[in-house]
Design an enzyme around this catalytic site. Structure first.
Site, mmCIF file in Angstrom:
data_model
loop_
_atom_site.group_PDB
_atom_site.id
_atom_site.type_symbol
_atom_site.label_atom_id
_atom_site.label_comp_id
_atom_site.label_asym_id
_atom_site.label_seq_id
_atom_site.Cartn_x
_atom_site.Cartn_y
_atom_site.Cartn_z
ATOM 1 N N LYS A 33 -0.392 32.520 -22.161
ATOM 2 C CA LYS A 33 0.675 32.155 -20.675
ATOM 3 C C LYS A 33 -0.418 32.099 -19.750
ATOM 4 O O LYS A 33 -1.516 32.645 -19.746
ATOM 5 C CB LYS A 33 1.380 33.394 -20.648
ATOM 6 C CG LYS A 33 0.975 34.727 -20.536
ATOM 7 C CD LYS A 33 1.981 35.701 -20.288
ATOM 8 C CE LYS A 33 1.390 37.250 -19.991
ATOM 9 N NZ LYS A 33 2.442 38.244 -19.491
ATOM 10 N N TYR A 237 -17.979 32.431 9.297
ATOM 11 C CA TYR A 237 -17.060 32.969 10.450
ATOM 12 C C TYR A 237 -16.980 34.353 10.952
ATOM 13 O O TYR A 237 -17.495 35.195 10.104
ATOM 14 C CB TYR A 237 -15.559 32.876 9.814
ATOM 15 C CG TYR A 237 -14.985 31.483 9.439
ATOM 16 C CD1 TYR A 237 -14.585 30.608 10.520
ATOM 17 C CD2 TYR A 237 -14.825 30.990 8.354
ATOM 18 C CE1 TYR A 237 -14.127 29.482 10.483
ATOM 19 C CE2 TYR A 237 -14.360 29.749 8.074
ATOM 20 C CZ TYR A 237 -13.829 28.974 9.085
ATOM 21 O OH TYR A 237 -13.560 27.777 8.976
#
Length: 328
Positions: A33, A237
């Site tokens: 999955k 940043y």
């Protein structure tokens, strides 16, 4: 472009090691999955098949269709019945009220709630569930449960095991030749697996959960640019990192848009190449000391899980499916 390398020999080693513990490859249910927990379901499916695995479990019909060419039996774990199910697949029945919503003659595995209280039918309601299934046109071919605390050292694991044994005894009075499975990755190495059961293996097949297994996934990034960061200059940043000396740095092509946890520049996040990430991670890139055209970001998800105070599952399943995955 960034790259995920899957170690084929390590994966095959893990499956052989697990099959030896269980008794055979035929008793394995490989859980693929969520893109095989981020590892690449379509890449791993033929490897598992070639070793003798014939049964897998996935989340949805869409996931099942991606690998249906490889396996005889595919169990869909999280299906919402819509009346047009595919007879090629097996569906988990998670709520007895949904019996009437399935297409006729569809194969199902009945989920038993033995104590996790997430999905499934409580043991106390099993007789009623059996009556509804027997009066329907559904084909009950298996029954399973999920252990909530198989990795915890308390008694709840054994309570759930006992509850499942009660459910098996009850259902065997009405159905024969059912396929049972209760043990998951965490339960695999906690004692003997009942001889009448298969075992669902999730993250353990990829090298986590036992020291005898081998990690199979390595994440790599490639250099976008390089420069000399002079003493006193900052990078990224907010200018979180400031160079205390002249240093050669590079920017690499992985960021939080690729499914990585966003590093905020605080603390030391050491990459797989031994270098620390410098400054805040950007959407599509990060910086570190220049280490060549290709660098390893991580080989062990546990390291990133510890740093970000989460679990290895989350680190792996978040990896963007668009990142190329290759066998090595």
């Amino acid at each position: 472009m960034s790259l995920i390398k899957i170690d084929q020999k390590a994966y095959e080693y893990n499956l052989r090691h697990i099959a030896k513990k269980i008794g055979s490859f035929q008793r394995l249910i490989c859980v693929f999955k969520d893109n095989a927990y981020g590892h690449g379901a379509k890449l791993l499916a033929p490897l598992a098949k070639n070793l003798g695995v014939s049964f897998v479990a996935v989340k949805s019909e869409e996931e099942a269709r991606e690998i249906e060419e490889f396996f005889e039996n595919i169990l869909i774990l999280s299906h919402r019945p819509h009346g047009n199910e595919n007879s090629r697949f097996i569906y988990a029945l998670n709520d007895i009220s949904q019996v009437k919503n399935y297409k006729q003659d569809i194969k199902i595995h009945l989920k038993i709630d033995t104590g996790m209280h997430r999905n499934g039918i409580c043991v106390e309601n099993l007789e009623h569930a059996i009556d509804l299934i027997r009066s329907s046109n559904l084909k009950l071919t298996g029954m399973f449960t999920h252990f909530a605390s198989a990795d915890e050292m308390d008694g709840s694991f054994f309570v759930q095991k006992e509850n499942f044994q009660k459910a098996k005894k009850m259902v065997k009075k009405y159905f024969s030749n059912l396929l049972f499975h209760s043990h998951n990755s965490a339960a695999l190495f906690r004692g003997k697996i009942p001889e009448d059961e298969y075992c669902r293996i999730g993250l353990v097949q990829f090298g986590y959960g036992d020291s005898n297994l081998k990690r199979i996934l390595s994440l790599y990034a490639h250099r976008l640019s390089q420069r000399i960061l002079q003493k006193g200059q900052s990078i990224g940043y907010g200018g979180i990192f400031t160079a205390v000396k002249d240093m050669e740095v590079a920017t690499y092509d992985l960021g939080y848009a690729d499914g990585l946890f966003r590093y905020n520049g605080k603390g030391e996040l050491v990459l797989g190449n031994g270098k620390a990430m410098l400054g805040k991670m950007s959407m599509d890139s990060f910086s570190c000391e220049n280490s060549g055209e290709e660098i390893c970001v991580f080989k062990d998800a546990d390291i990133w899980a510890d740093f970000f105070h989460t679990i290895n599952y989350e680190i792996l399943v978040k990896l963007n499916p668009n990142i190329q995955r290759v066998l090595v």
